[in-house]
Design a protein around this motif. Structure first.
Motif, PDB file in Angstrom:
ATOM      1  N   ILE A   1       0.838  -1.212   0.000  1.00  0.00           N
ATOM      2  CA  ILE A   1       0.000   0.000   0.000  1.00  0.00           C
ATOM      3  C   ILE A   1       0.865   1.251   0.000  1.00  0.00           C
ATOM      4  CG2 ILE A   1      -1.641   1.322   1.404  1.00  0.00           C
ATOM      5  CD1 ILE A   1      -2.715  -1.463   2.370  1.00  0.00           C
ATOM      6  N   ILE A   2       1.890   1.225   0.868  1.00  0.00           N
ATOM      7  CA  ILE A   2       2.752   2.408   0.996  1.00  0.00           C
ATOM      8  C   ILE A   2       3.527   2.665  -0.296  1.00  0.00           C
ATOM      9  CG2 ILE A   2       4.811   3.299   2.189  1.00  0.00           C
ATOM     10  CD1 ILE A   2       3.756   1.785   4.715  1.00  0.00           C
ATOM     11  N   SER A   3       3.930   1.601  -0.959  1.00  0.00           N
ATOM     12  CA  SER A   3       4.792   1.747  -2.137  1.00  0.00           C
ATOM     13  C   SER A   3       4.046   2.209  -3.378  1.00  0.00           C
ATOM     14  CB  SER A   3       5.470   0.417  -2.472  1.00  0.00           C
ATOM     15  OG  SER A   3       6.199  -0.039  -1.373  1.00  0.00           O
ATOM     16  N   ARG A   4       2.733   1.997  -3.396  1.00  0.00           N
ATOM     17  CA  ARG A   4       1.997   2.316  -4.625  1.00  0.00           C
ATOM     18  C   ARG A   4       2.153   3.774  -5.014  1.00  0.00           C
ATOM     19  NH1 ARG A   4      -4.537   2.104  -5.589  1.00  0.00           N
ATOM     20  NH2 ARG A   4      -4.521   3.590  -7.341  1.00  0.00           N
ATOM     21  N   GLY A   5       2.626   3.983  -6.230  1.00  0.00           N
ATOM     22  CA  GLY A   5       2.735   5.350  -6.751  1.00  0.00           C
ATOM     23  C   GLY A   5       3.821   6.175  -6.081  1.00  0.00           C
ATOM     24  N   THR A   6       4.696   5.559  -5.289  1.00  0.00           N
ATOM     25  CA  THR A   6       5.793   6.358  -4.715  1.00  0.00           C
ATOM     26  C   THR A   6       6.935   6.387  -5.699  1.00  0.00           C
ATOM     27  OG1 THR A   6       6.908   4.481  -3.692  1.00  0.00           O
ATOM     28  CG2 THR A   6       5.263   5.608  -2.366  1.00  0.00           C
ATOM     29  N   ASP A   7       7.806   7.358  -5.487  1.00  0.00           N
ATOM     30  CA  ASP A   7       8.953   7.473  -6.361  1.00  0.00           C
ATOM     31  C   ASP A   7      10.134   6.726  -5.755  1.00  0.00           C
ATOM     32  OD1 ASP A   7       9.981   9.046  -8.788  1.00  0.00           O
ATOM     33  OD2 ASP A   7      11.512   9.392  -7.263  1.00  0.00           O
ATOM     34  N   GLU A   8      10.382   6.968  -4.468  1.00  0.00           N
ATOM     35  CA  GLU A   8      11.530   6.361  -3.797  1.00  0.00           C
ATOM     36  C   GLU A   8      11.212   6.196  -2.315  1.00  0.00           C
ATOM     37  OE1 GLU A   8      16.214   7.239  -4.455  1.00  0.00           O
ATOM     38  OE2 GLU A   8      14.900   8.879  -4.991  1.00  0.00           O
ATOM     39  N   ILE A   9      11.760   5.152  -1.737  1.00  0.00           N
ATOM     40  CA  ILE A   9      11.694   4.988  -0.277  1.00  0.00           C
ATOM     41  C   ILE A   9      13.119   4.770   0.207  1.00  0.00           C
ATOM     42  CG2 ILE A   9      10.883   3.551   1.629  1.00  0.00           C
ATOM     43  CD1 ILE A   9       8.435   2.867  -0.027  1.00  0.00           C
ATOM     44  N   LEU A  10      13.579   5.668   1.071  1.00  0.00           N
ATOM     45  CA  LEU A  10      14.953   5.582   1.577  1.00  0.00           C
ATOM     46  C   LEU A  10      14.909   5.505   3.095  1.00  0.00           C
ATOM     47  CD1 LEU A  10      16.463   8.410  -0.648  1.00  0.00           C
ATOM     48  CD2 LEU A  10      17.049   5.999  -0.783  1.00  0.00           C
ATOM     49  N   ILE A  11      15.234   4.469   3.732  1.00  0.00           N
ATOM     50  CA  ILE A  11      15.738   3.230   3.177  1.00  0.00           C
ATOM     51  C   ILE A  11      14.683   2.171   3.455  1.00  0.00           C
ATOM     52  CG2 ILE A  11      17.604   1.539   3.415  1.00  0.00           C
ATOM     53  CD1 ILE A  11      19.414   3.843   4.290  1.00  0.00           C
ATOM     54  N   LEU A  12      14.347   1.367   2.468  1.00  0.00           N
ATOM     55  CA  LEU A  12      13.245   0.420   2.569  1.00  0.00           C
ATOM     56  C   LEU A  12      13.400  -0.508   3.772  1.00  0.00           C
ATOM     57  CD1 LEU A  12      10.653  -0.435   1.118  1.00  0.00           C
ATOM     58  CD2 LEU A  12      11.982  -2.108  -0.151  1.00  0.00           C
TER      59      LEU A  12
END
Lengths: 400, 400
Positions: free
Chosen positions: B10-21
């Motif tokens: 859910i969190i990742s949908r449509g995100t550009d980047e997640i630092l740090i996963l």
């Protein structure tokens, strides 16, 4: 009354730059006492002669009737080094800063007139500033211009890190000029950039910009590097008189003129006459005695200077001349004999041509004074120590 | 209970980047509600759909049980633009900021859950900071790293001035994360640098660094430039329903998928099924209706969305179809007739092969809907408007 031209002559002596001279003339022309600012580091209250170049200049302004603002930059001192890079700069406590300030006063009032000196601390206004004020202050200057500063420029070009707070320090220093409404700020040539920031901030605050006056950086005893405590090439103004005297005497004959220019209160005419004296054969040592005497008298007193000189001469003889040297009686007749012949008879040289050569090389001394003329006639009645090179001595007595 | 993997999806949908996963996984694994920070400009409380990409993401965190810290950056707003370069940014008063904050709340609570939302103002801690604190804050970051920021880098390289206070803003923004003890900070991709400053400052203050999550910048109605009020290519969330509906319908069929991804709460599966529907001949307009409907229902309500759609269809017809068009009765028998023949009989084309070609070119519409099959059979009982190209219309009635 001193005329503006006379004032300017006094102010200009030994300065590196005055920015802008015309503005200084106008400020002097008002006839009002000017506010002369100079900033000092709160962490190092041990002043040496290098610092006094600037303090002497402050004193000259006082002699001309102006007010000195002796600013102690305790604001940053109380922060310490926030970059955490230097373990040697923990924040100073209020007590330490007050103690340092007292030490400063003890030292500077050997030169400055207390009645015309205000001691100021920039924590006084900087502690009243909040974060928003700091942001506003920072808005007055650009990154590009800050990076033009010599040391920043070099560090940036060579990838040595500059922490952002280092950009704030020149602004704080400049803002001090705003808070103090300085008319003139003095600093070493290495401070020019910071002093100019002060001008800009004053203008941004609707004040007439201060005149910036830079003084040269005094070389240390080695005659090459900046005088500094950490290099060990310094003369501290709180050092014992004999110590100071010996250190002044240790500088080269060339460097002596630099010290005269930057440290002596003698007139330029008088100093020029000393130069002529030496050209005409006076011993540079005697002129250096005058410099050492003046400096010691300033930081101690007249008597201390005299004692230091006597002590110096005494120690000099003791150190340089062995205790058990040959005593030689030489018959010179009523006409006397040239020095070269006496050196030969005393067996300090192998021949008179040896003697001429050694004198030429500056290796021959009479009573510790270098001799430049190997043909000078020495007369009966003379008693003293002849020296050739470092190790050959003879105590001679000339009879007719 | 949602599993960590489900949360991450859910969190990742449509995100550009997640630092740090990995850090995000660990934070989620604690099972505690996380503190999710996002910062907003106090001067522009008129939110548009571009802003809601990020607010939707905050909402998703809330659905997963996390706490949203909606930060209004009023500290700098109350300073104004200290560079004096922009006459359009006078300092905001406390009253204006409070009013703006209320407008924000009115708007964001159309999406966010008030019970899981804390409104914060950074003046709250920044006003307690003094100049020395600011110097210390500035010591945490280097000039070189600050100049790596894209916009600073470009300006420095092209000799456009950067005032020093501009270097302080990212530090203030980063310090907000320290003050709020943020676990995650969200921002547009253009905010990545600033969000990373937050990580560094938290570490310098002994806090675990926040996870940085960037969301894409939504293109405006033109499909090319960033949605922004100043470019006029925006859909404001406070606009009337009919206005919003028309604007959503005006985006291209391609851009529609971008809007679905970033603005719709429909599942990815459902959106994929829409794509398949269109591949199989559904009219993209009908799918776009679903998007417009969802968005209008969110910011107004279900009924407003319905009315807006009806109004849109109505206005669409009015706008596109001239009032006085020919009415044609056509006899099609019990078996009906192919569209191409009907177009011919209505004299909208010269021949049935003309008709096939025009349909192929997408130039033929029935009741405003583009038709792709010129051989489709039309039966008696049909009444509607046939259109060929932009100017040829006929109102037809089919009889058997």
């Amino acid at each position: 009354m001193t005329s503006i031209e006379e004032s300017l002559e006094i102010i200009s002596r030994g300065t590196d730059e005055i920015l802008i001279l015309d503005e200084l003339k106008k400020k002097l022309a008002t006839g009002k006492p000017l506010r002369i600012k100079a900033g000092f580091d709160p962490t190092a209250p041990d002043l040496h002669l290098g610092h006094t170049v600037l303090i002497n200049k402050l004193r000259q302004f006082q002699i001309l009737g102006h007010q000195v603002l002796f600013l102690i930059g305790d604001f940053t001192g109380m922060i310490g080094d926030p970059s955490g890079k230097s373990a040697t700069r923990p924040p100073l406590s209020r007590d330490e800063i007050v103690a340092n300030a007292e030490t400063y006063q003890q030292q500077i009032f050997k030169i400055l007139d207390p009645d015309l000196t205000q001691i100021e601390f920039n924590s006084n206004w900087m502690n009243d500033m909040n974060a928003a004020d700091m942001v506003r202050l920072a808005s007055n200057y650009t990154v590009a211009r800050m990076l033009e500063r010599d040391d920043f420029n070099k560090r940036y070009a060579t990838n040595q890190s500059i922490a952002i707070h280092e950009f704030l320090y020149p602004l704080v220093q400049g803002y001090d000029s705003v808070a103090l409404r300085a008319d003139v700020e003095l600093g070493g040539t290495d401070q020019k950039f910071n002093l100019l920031v002060g001008r800009q901030l004053q203008e941004a605050h609707g004040q007439p910009p201060q005149v910036v006056l830079t003084v040269p950086i005094l070389e240390g005893l080695d005659g090459v590097q900046k005088m500094s405590k950490s290099l060990g090439n310094y003369i501290g103004i709180d050092e014992p008189a004999t110590e100071m005297f010996g250190k002044v005497m240790s500088i080269s004959d060339d460097m002596m003129w630099r010290y005269f220019e930057l440290l002596s209160f003698r007139s330029t005419e008088e100093i020029d006459s000393f130069k002529r004296d030496i050209e005409q054969g006076s011993n540079p040592r005697d002129i250096k005695f005058l410099l050492a005497h003046e400096i010691i008298a300033r930081f101690h007193d007249e008597q201390a200077a005299k004692n230091a000189q006597a002590d110096f001469v005494n120690r000099f003889s003791k150190n340089e001349i062995p205790e058990d040297i040959a005593e030689v009686d030489i018959h010179v007749g009523t006409e006397g004999l040239p020095l070269a012949n006496i050196l030969k008879q005393a067996e300090l040289v192998g021949s008179t041509s040896d003697a001429h050569r050694m004198v030429k090389q500056g290796a021959v001394k009479i009573d510790g004074e270098k001799i430049s003329d190997s043909r000078q006639t020495m007369l009966a009645g003379f008693e003293g120590v002849l020296q050739v090179g470092k190790r050959k001595f003879a105590k001679i007595r000339l009879n007719n």
